[in-house]
Design a protein around this motif. Structure first.
Motif, short mmCIF file in Angstrom:
data_model
loop_
_atom_site.label_atom_id
_atom_site.label_comp_id
_atom_site.label_asym_id
_atom_site.label_seq_id
_atom_site.Cartn_x
_atom_site.Cartn_y
_atom_site.Cartn_z
N ALA A 264 -0.78 9.65 3.96
CA ALA A 264 0.42 9.05 4.55
C ALA A 264 0.53 9.37 6.04
N LYS A 265 0.23 10.62 6.40
CA LYS A 265 0.27 11.00 7.82
C LYS A 265 -0.76 10.21 8.61
N LEU A 266 -1.94 10.03 8.03
CA LEU A 266 -2.99 9.27 8.71
C LEU A 266 -2.56 7.82 8.93
N LEU A 267 -1.85 7.27 7.96
CA LEU A 267 -1.41 5.88 8.05
C LEU A 267 -0.35 5.67 9.14
N THR A 268 0.37 6.72 9.51
CA THR A 268 1.45 6.55 10.48
C THR A 268 0.94 6.04 11.83
N SER A 269 -0.33 6.29 12.13
CA SER A 269 -0.87 5.83 13.41
C SER A 269 -1.52 4.46 13.32
N THR A 270 -1.64 3.91 12.10
CA THR A 270 -2.33 2.62 11.95
C THR A 270 -1.50 1.58 11.20
N ASP A 271 -0.70 2.01 10.23
CA ASP A 271 0.03 1.05 9.40
C ASP A 271 1.31 1.73 8.92
N VAL A 273 4.06 0.59 7.75
CA VAL A 273 4.62 0.09 6.50
C VAL A 273 3.92 0.74 5.31
N ALA A 274 2.59 0.79 5.35
CA ALA A 274 1.83 1.45 4.28
C ALA A 274 2.15 2.93 4.22
N ALA A 275 2.35 3.54 5.38
CA ALA A 275 2.72 4.96 5.41
C ALA A 275 4.05 5.16 4.68
N ARG A 276 4.99 4.29 4.95
CA ARG A 276 6.30 4.41 4.28
C ARG A 276 6.14 4.31 2.77
N GLU A 277 5.29 3.42 2.29
CA GLU A 277 5.08 3.28 0.85
C GLU A 277 4.57 4.59 0.24
N GLN A 278 3.63 5.23 0.93
CA GLN A 278 3.08 6.49 0.42
C GLN A 278 4.13 7.60 0.43
N PHE A 279 4.93 7.67 1.49
CA PHE A 279 5.99 8.68 1.53
C PHE A 279 7.04 8.42 0.45
N LEU A 296 10.47 10.08 5.84
CA LEU A 296 10.93 8.73 5.53
C LEU A 296 12.01 8.28 6.51
N ALA A 297 12.88 9.20 6.89
CA ALA A 297 13.92 8.85 7.85
C ALA A 297 13.32 8.46 9.19
N LEU A 298 12.34 9.22 9.65
CA LEU A 298 11.74 8.94 10.95
C LEU A 298 10.91 7.66 10.92
N ILE A 299 10.23 7.41 9.80
CA ILE A 299 9.44 6.18 9.69
C ILE A 299 10.36 4.96 9.70
N ASN A 300 11.45 5.03 8.96
CA ASN A 300 12.38 3.91 8.94
C ASN A 300 13.06 3.73 10.30
N ARG A 301 13.32 4.82 10.98
CA ARG A 301 13.88 4.71 12.33
C ARG A 301 12.87 4.05 13.26
N GLU A 302 11.59 4.42 13.12
CA GLU A 302 10.53 3.80 13.92
C GLU A 302 10.46 2.30 13.64
N ASN A 303 10.71 1.91 12.40
CA ASN A 303 10.69 0.49 12.02
C ASN A 303 11.97 -0.24 12.39
N GLY A 304 12.93 0.48 12.95
CA GLY A 304 14.19 -0.15 13.34
C GLY A 304 15.20 -0.26 12.22
N ASP A 305 14.93 0.37 11.08
CA ASP A 305 15.86 0.31 9.96
C ASP A 305 16.71 1.58 9.95
N ASP A 306 17.71 1.62 10.84
CA ASP A 306 18.54 2.81 10.96
C ASP A 306 19.42 3.03 9.74
N LEU A 307 19.75 1.96 9.02
CA LEU A 307 20.59 2.10 7.84
C LEU A 307 19.90 2.93 6.78
N VAL A 308 18.63 2.62 6.51
CA VAL A 308 17.86 3.39 5.52
C VAL A 308 17.60 4.79 6.06
#
Length: 589
Positions: A264-271, A273-279, A296-308
């Motif tokens: 999941a950490k490796l995916l954060t630099s390439t994909d 969305v896939a990283a979020r699925e693994q987390f 998960l909070a930081l990944i969703n914030r990176e994706n612009g989904d502040d609500l999640v």
């Protein structure tokens, strides 16, 4: 007569006698079953020898120092006496104590004595290999690592690669040759295969790296680091699906959370969305794991989904886990939503941890931006009372906020108070020198910088700041050149110092020399102030076209930079710049 007795809690307890070899095994004769009348034969006596008279006092001193927790005194005594005693037990315990005290040089000294007395000891060789590798001496560590491998204990061969890319090429080649020789002796050693794969990857020999990994997988198909390295190798080769092997392993072993986390950490630099699925899978497996919730909070914030993201952060607060991080990122989200009061409330709940200073800086900025000057001052004063150990840093943050907000007098007042409390603080003295320069108090500015230099003559930042100010604000250019030259010797690639050197040379009339430094500075750091200097030198030297293009680029990045605008006004080139394509957009900004 005296004897050394080793215990688990006390590295060596001095009693009456010293054995000649504390590592020697004692054979105990077998006792026949069901013959109570037969008593076991007594064990042979432990050989004894006297402690040298000159060593008795030091060893007693070491023992009592150990008992009262004065480990430094104990270690110094053991280091002094161990070579004289020539006792394996003493050498071993001295090594353990030095390692416990995190004194690597003394650890290496002690283990070398241990090896001289017990050259085949696996533990001693393993310890020596680890210490030498940590000191980036892999060639010296390699023979000890080989002894470990020959004892059927798994040797940590990848440890030899610490600082590998910093070794001279000849040493790299010698280490590779040594590892290859051991590879012939231990063709199926997974750690050795991993080390060879890492070296191939370092040299971008990706097919060879893959070949070593393929062989490793036949020995250990679930080796995590090998799976991750394979994915990185495939990424470097831009393969279409670099993570397929990891996915296959996880499908067969879905419970392997450690591998999934690394994946999941490796995916954060390439994909992302896939990283979020693994987390999310990991979080479902461990719903109360705050680390996963934060990821998960930081990944969703990176994706612009502040609500999640907010939901995960609130879940952390509900678990009462990693509260500071939760409040900090909830504050950041509130700021993004222009909910400044909510942001302040979150920042105020952060304790004395990693987020404390950043939260206070953001909180103070909100108060200053909203015109709550007195509230900002009161907050920082209360924090200094609450956490005196943070006072110096809090003075610095408050002064910087006030200075950036245009409150130069208040900033200097805070710095005066801070320097009164911390008279040797280089950070506070430097900050006051910068405020003093803005207030045209060049005398105080120079005194503060020279105070720093009196205590720290090699402070390149202070040398450069004083040299640049003397260049810019006085006619003491020869003195400025000397200061900047010293700074450049200490930090020859720092763009700010290169800019200062170019600027002082220009002020001395050495235009061609100045251009070399300013171009290097601008290439490394295209800052508007550096652009102003470079453009001016180009303009004065007659290259108006190049000067104009440098200024144009700087205006596009920062159309309101004061040094840049004052330079253009002083040289009377504003009208000329406005005729170039693209500058209209900059002017509108």
């Amino acid at each position: 007569m005296y004897r050394f007795l080793a215990t688990a809690c006390c590295f060596a307890l001095l009693t009456a006698c010293a054995s000649t070899d504390t590592h020697e095994e004692i054979a105990v004769p077998a006792v026949a079953a069901s013959t109570p009348e037969q008593a076991p034969k007594p064990a042979p006596p432990i050989p004894e020898r006297p402690i040298p008279a000159d060593s008795v006092y030091s060893l007693i001193l070491a023992e009592f120092a150990m008992r009262r927790g004065d480990y430094n005194t104990a270690l110094d005594a053991y280091l002094e006496e161990a070579p004289t005693l020539g006792d394996v037990g003493v050498a071993r315990h001295t090594t353990h104590l030095a390692q416990y005290m995190r004194r690597p040089e003394e650890s290496l000294e002690a283990v070398q004595l241990w090896l001289a007395l017990e050259p085949d000891s696996v533990e001693a060789n393993n310890t020596a290999a680890s210490l030498l590798a940590a000191q980036q001496q892999p060639l010296q560590a390699l023979p000890h690592m080989a002894v470990v491998a020959r004892s059927d204990v798994q040797a940590n061969f990848p440890l030899l690669l610490q600082g590998f890319n910093q070794l001279p090429p000849a040493q790299q080649a010698e280490l590779v040759a040594g590892l290859n020789t051991l590879g012939e002796e231990f063709p199926d050693d997974p750690a050795l295969l991993m080390t060879q794969a890492l070296i191939h990857a370092e040299f971008q020999q990706y097919p060879q790296a893959q070949a070593k990994l393929d062989k490793l997988f036949t020995v250990d198909p679930l080796q995590h680091q090998a799976l991750l390295l394979e994915a990185r190798v495939r990424l470097k080769q831009q393969e279409q699906d670099p993570f397929r092997h990891i996915r296959t392993v996880l499908e067969a072993h879905p419970e392997d959370s450690r591998l999934r986390l690394e994946y999941a950490k490796l995916l954060t630099s390439t994909d992302i969305v896939a990283a979020r699925e693994q987390f999310e899978i990991l979080s479902a497996q461990s719903p109360q794991d705050a680390d996963l919730l934060l990821s998960l909070a930081l990944i969703n914030r990176e994706n612009g989904d502040d609500l999640v993201a907010r939901a995960y952060l609130q879940q952390m607060l509900a678990l009462n886990a990693r509260n500071d991080e939760a409040h900090y990122y909830l504050g950041r989200i509130a700021e993004d939503r222009s909910e400044q009061g909510e942001a302040v409330r979150h920042y105020q709940q952060i304790g004395d941890g990693r987020q404390y200073l950043a939260a206070n800086q953001r909180l103070g900025q909100i108060l200053i931006d909203s015109g709550q000057f007195e509230e900002c001052r009161d907050w920082f004063a209360s924090q200094r009372l609450r956490l005196p150990a943070r006072s110096e840093q809090l003075y610095n943050i408050e002064a910087d906020l006030l200075s950036s907000g245009g409150y130069l007098g208040a900033s200097r007042e805070v710095l005066n108070q801070g320097i009164s409390d911390f008279p040797e603080s280089e950070a506070l003295l430097y900050a006051r020198s910068m405020v003093s320069e803005q207030q045209n108090d060049l005398d105080l500015m120079e005194r503060d910088l020279r105070t720093i230099l009196a205590n720290d003559p090699d402070n390149a930042t202070a040398l450069n700041a004083l040299g640049y100010t003397l260049t810019n604000r006085t006619d003491r250019h020869d003195e400025a050149l000397e200061l900047i030259s010293r700074a450049l010797e200490l930090d020859p690639e720092e763009p700010a110092i290169l800019d200062s050197m170019g600027w002082v040379l220009f002020r001395q009339g050495r235009v061609e020399e100045s251009l070399e430094y300013l171009m290097r500075a601008y290439a490394a750091f295209p800052d508007p102030e550096v652009a102003a200097h470079l453009g001016e030198v180009l303009w004065v030297s007659g290259d108006h076209e190049s000067a104009t293009r440098v200024w144009q680029g700087a205006l596009l990045r920062d159309p309101n930079h004061p040094v840049l605008l004052s330079t253009l006004e002083r040289l009377g080139v504003e009208t000329h710049l406005q005729t170039l394509p693209g500058t209209e957009a900059a002017a509108e900004q």
